[in-house]
Design a protein around this motif. Structure first.
Motif, PDB file in Angstrom:
ATOM      1  N   LYS A   9      31.486  16.686  27.716  1.00  0.00           N
ATOM      2  CA  LYS A   9      32.659  16.554  28.565  1.00  0.00           C
ATOM      3  C   LYS A   9      33.616  15.542  27.955  1.00  0.00           C
ATOM      4  CE  LYS A   9      30.172  17.855  32.613  1.00  0.00           C
ATOM      5  NZ  LYS A   9      29.543  17.527  33.828  1.00  0.00           N
ATOM      6  N   THR A  10      34.910  15.789  28.130  1.00  0.00           N
ATOM      7  CA  THR A  10      35.909  14.863  27.635  1.00  0.00           C
ATOM      8  C   THR A  10      35.930  13.618  28.518  1.00  0.00           C
ATOM      9  OG1 THR A  10      37.623  15.944  28.910  1.00  0.00           O
ATOM     10  CG2 THR A  10      37.343  16.676  26.654  1.00  0.00           C
ATOM     11  N   VAL A  11      36.256  12.493  27.909  1.00  0.00           N
ATOM     12  CA  VAL A  11      36.272  11.230  28.612  1.00  0.00           C
ATOM     13  C   VAL A  11      37.715  10.718  28.609  1.00  0.00           C
ATOM     14  CG1 VAL A  11      35.418   8.850  28.584  1.00  0.00           C
ATOM     15  CG2 VAL A  11      33.937  10.722  27.840  1.00  0.00           C
ATOM     16  N   GLU A  12      38.141  10.261  29.765  1.00  0.00           N
ATOM     17  CA  GLU A  12      39.477   9.654  29.857  1.00  0.00           C
ATOM     18  C   GLU A  12      39.446   8.314  29.114  1.00  0.00           C
ATOM     19  OE1 GLU A  12      42.084  11.185  31.268  1.00  0.00           O
ATOM     20  OE2 GLU A  12      40.723  12.874  31.636  1.00  0.00           O
ATOM     21  N   ASN A  13      40.616   7.830  28.759  1.00  0.00           N
ATOM     22  CA  ASN A  13      40.699   6.534  28.074  1.00  0.00           C
ATOM     23  C   ASN A  13      40.030   5.465  28.909  1.00  0.00           C
ATOM     24  OD1 ASN A  13      42.103   7.604  25.968  1.00  0.00           O
ATOM     25  ND2 ASN A  13      44.098   7.154  26.864  1.00  0.00           N
ATOM     26  N   LYS A  14      39.106   4.766  28.305  1.00  0.00           N
ATOM     27  CA  LYS A  14      38.409   3.674  28.999  1.00  0.00           C
ATOM     28  C   LYS A  14      38.679   2.387  28.253  1.00  0.00           C
ATOM     29  CE  LYS A  14      34.897   6.191  31.292  1.00  0.00           C
ATOM     30  NZ  LYS A  14      33.886   5.939  32.211  1.00  0.00           N
TER      31      LYS A  14
END
Length: 118
Positions: free
Chosen positions: A110-115
């Motif tokens: 799954k893609t991860v949002e900017n953290k």
């Protein structure tokens, strides 16, 4: 069948089996009458036979229909057998289907949002 189509193209899969004797007019009528979609839109319409080793693709090019036909020499497509009449899929799912994979992968990264890093 990994032909490049425009990025804005929509891709529809006719779930279940289609009579592969149908040609351009029969498939276009199926799209319009059964699926309530416009066969003249910028869309690919994918159809598969009962043996799941043959596929037809209908595409309107602006001046006429393009009918692509592919018969696998070895293996079958992992075609959706759901009760849905037609289903829109993503370009990634289209590639999976063409590579012999199911369009509904059980596990994928799954893609991860900017953290923010600490």
């Amino acid at each position: 069948m990994l032909i490049r189509f425009p990025d804005e193209i929509r891709i529809y899969v006719a779930c279940g089996y289609t009579d592969m004797r149908k040609q351009i007019d029969g498939l276009a009528a199926l799209v319009q009458a059964n699926f309530q979609l416009d066969p003249f839109s910028k869309s690919l319409f994918l159809f598969c036979g009962r043996k799941r080793d043959r596929m037809k693709v209908l595409f309107w090019e602006g001046d006429g229909f393009l009918l692509l036909y592919k018969r696998l020499e070895n293996g079958t497509y992992q075609w959706p057998k759901t009760q849905e009449d037609v289903r829109e899929i993503t370009p990634q799912q289209y590639r999976w289907l063409m590579e012999g994979l199911a369009i509904d992968q059980k596990k994928m990264i799954k893609t991860v949002e900017n953290k923010r890093l600490l």
